[in-house]
Write an enzyme that holds these catalytic residues in place. Structure first.
Site, PDB file in Angstrom:
ATOM      1  CB  CYS A 139     -80.528  -1.880  -7.026  1.00 18.73           C
ATOM      2  SG  CYS A 139     -79.569  -3.270  -7.721  1.00 18.73           S
TER       3      CYS A 139
ATOM      4  CG  HIS B 255     -84.499  -3.916  -7.899  1.00 16.25           C
ATOM      5  ND1 HIS B 255     -84.527  -2.632  -8.396  1.00 16.25           N
ATOM      6  CD2 HIS B 255     -83.323  -4.455  -8.293  1.00 16.25           C
ATOM      7  CE1 HIS B 255     -83.420  -2.399  -9.079  1.00 16.25           C
ATOM      8  NE2 HIS B 255     -82.658  -3.482  -9.027  1.00 16.25           N
TER       9      HIS B 255
ATOM     10  CD  GLU C  51     -87.442  -0.729  -7.550  1.00 19.27           C
ATOM     11  OE1 GLU C  51     -86.537  -0.484  -8.374  1.00 19.27           O
ATOM     12  OE2 GLU C  51     -87.243  -1.404  -6.514  1.00 19.27           O
TER      13      GLU C  51
END
Length: 226
Positions: free
Chosen positions: A87, A165, A167
């Site tokens: 990001c 994202h 994660e």
């Protein structure tokens, strides 16, 4: 050979790297999380780097740490250190490699599948996007994936940037909502967001098993290129 340690740079003392520490540990690699408020590690001491997200803009020169991080990241890239930008991190990586970052024409929020453009990168998702800015492709980079709203993934050498994202997990999202409640900009967002934060958290929880497995494959790919 896989490194024993990779450094992940977060952009606030309260930021967390989501599922990444456990996923790297599964591969026998320690993910050392360091805040930008601490001294940056000398590039020659790095075997691998993850540049995490931030609610800030990667072109906001008012940020006291941004210029120093960008110059450091340029040196890291000159040394060929394998790097993974996520990001905000992908936007800063794009700048370090000669691209640019701008306010995007459209906000991109939600779980989106990717249009992949190279046969050797087929991680279509869907992935969680949450960004107001976007990067341009660095001159020597290869575009790997996009959506209708923004470029999503690029690769140059052993470095890769991802606008989304992978994660994300509920605990990480909770740090986002705490930030929104504690800052003027965040409160402005919440005033117009309605029940979006609650719906987003519920969907992150529901999608966590599949998203974690998808992210596991990204971690393996990153380590394999090292």
């Amino acid at each position: 050979m896989k490194p024993a340690r990779i450094v992940a740079v977060v952009h606030s003392d309260t930021d967390v790297p989501g599922s990444l520490p456990e996923l790297f540990a599964e591969q026998g690699v320690e993910l050392e999380v360091r805040s930008i408020t601490r001294p940056l590690i000398a590039p020659e001491m790095l075997d691998g780097l993850v540049i995490m997200g931030s609610p800030e803009s990667a072109y906001d020169s008012r940020l006291p740490w941004l210029d120093a991080e960008l110059e450091w990241l340029k040196e890291v890239q000159c040394r060929g250190v394998p790097s993974w930008g996520i990001c905000f991190g992908s936007q800063l990586l794009a700048r370090a490699l000669g691209g640019s970052v701008h306010r995007n024409a459209h906000v991109e929020i939600g779980w989106t599948p990717l249009t992949t453009l190279q046969n050797d990168w087929q991680h279509v998702g869907p992935w969680l996007n949450f960004h107001f800015d976007a990067f341009t492709l660095p001159p020597d980079a290869t575009l790997l994936a996009k959506t209708n709203l923004a470029l999503q993934v690029f690769r140059q050498g052993k470095s890769i940037g991802m606008q989304f994202h992978p994660e994300i997990d509920p605990a990480m999202f909770d740090t986002w909502t705490r930030y929104w409640r504690s800052t003027q900009e965040g409160r402005r967002f919440l005033e117009t967001a309605g029940d979006l934060p609650e719906r987003m958290r519920a969907e992150i929880q529901d999608r966590q098993p599949a998203n974690r497995e998808n992210c596991r494959h990204l971690v393996k790919d990153f380590l394999n290129q090292i």
